[in-house]
Design an enzyme around this catalytic site. Structure first.
Site, short mmCIF file in Angstrom:
data_model
loop_
_atom_site.label_atom_id
_atom_site.label_comp_id
_atom_site.label_asym_id
_atom_site.label_seq_id
_atom_site.Cartn_x
_atom_site.Cartn_y
_atom_site.Cartn_z
N GLU A 1 14.09 5.60 -10.59
CA GLU A 1 12.71 5.13 -10.63
C GLU A 1 12.33 4.44 -9.32
O GLU A 1 11.23 4.65 -8.79
CB GLU A 1 12.49 4.18 -11.82
CG GLU A 1 12.47 4.86 -13.16
CD GLU A 1 13.82 5.36 -13.66
OE1 GLU A 1 13.83 6.12 -14.63
OE2 GLU A 1 14.86 4.99 -13.09
N ASP B 1 -0.40 10.69 3.39
CA ASP B 1 -1.70 11.30 3.11
C ASP B 1 -2.85 10.46 3.68
O ASP B 1 -3.80 11.01 4.23
CB ASP B 1 -1.88 11.48 1.60
CG ASP B 1 -3.18 12.15 1.25
OD1 ASP B 1 -3.46 13.25 1.80
OD2 ASP B 1 -3.96 11.59 0.45
#
Length: 143
Positions: A112, A126
């Site tokens: 995780e 991005d």
């Protein structure tokens, strides 16, 4: 999936790091909140939290894990801000991601943490790609 029924329920912790290398001018755009796609750290942190919570949906043999605590911190990698353990990046500029998770269960929270760092780094990529074509995601690992 691996049978973990016989494992003891205990506190599980993990901490990891990731580095995004970019241009010095890109760091200035981040610091002045001048990116065309908006606030970098709030968006990246939200993506990292979602990634941690959905790891079992992304990694086929990963057990669902109850996350009791999770934090994502950022730091600037700059020549004027040496970071312990990242000496091999001396002279470089970028963003350092540190994620830490805690769980109480039969299996760890390492995947995780690593998934969170990976998605956080991809989100930063991005958000930075319109202003920097040299971005490099690197050094994702457990500490």
């Amino acid at each position: 999936m691996r049978d973990i029924v016989a494992k003891q329920i205990s506190l599980r912790t993990a901490k990891g790091i990731g580095v995004i290398i970019c241009q010095p001018e890109t760091i200035e755009l981040i610091k002045t909140d001048s990116l065309p796609k908006g606030d970098l750290f709030h968006t990246a942190r939200a993506a990292g939290f979602l990634a941690a919570k959905n790891t079992h949906n992304l990694i086929p043999l990963c057990h669902p894990v109850g996350i009791e605590a999770f934090k994502i911190k950022f730091d600037y990698l700059e020549p004027s801000n040496p970071i312990e353990g990242l000496e091999h990046y001396t002279g470089k500029h970028g963003v350092v991601i540190v994620a830490e998770g805690k769980s109480i269960g039969r299996t760890g929270i390492e995947i995780e943490v690593l998934t969170s760092i990976s998605i956080t780094a991809l989100t930063i990529y991005d958000l930075l790609k319109p202003v920097d074509k040299t971005i490099e995601i690197t050094n994702i690992k457990l500490l």
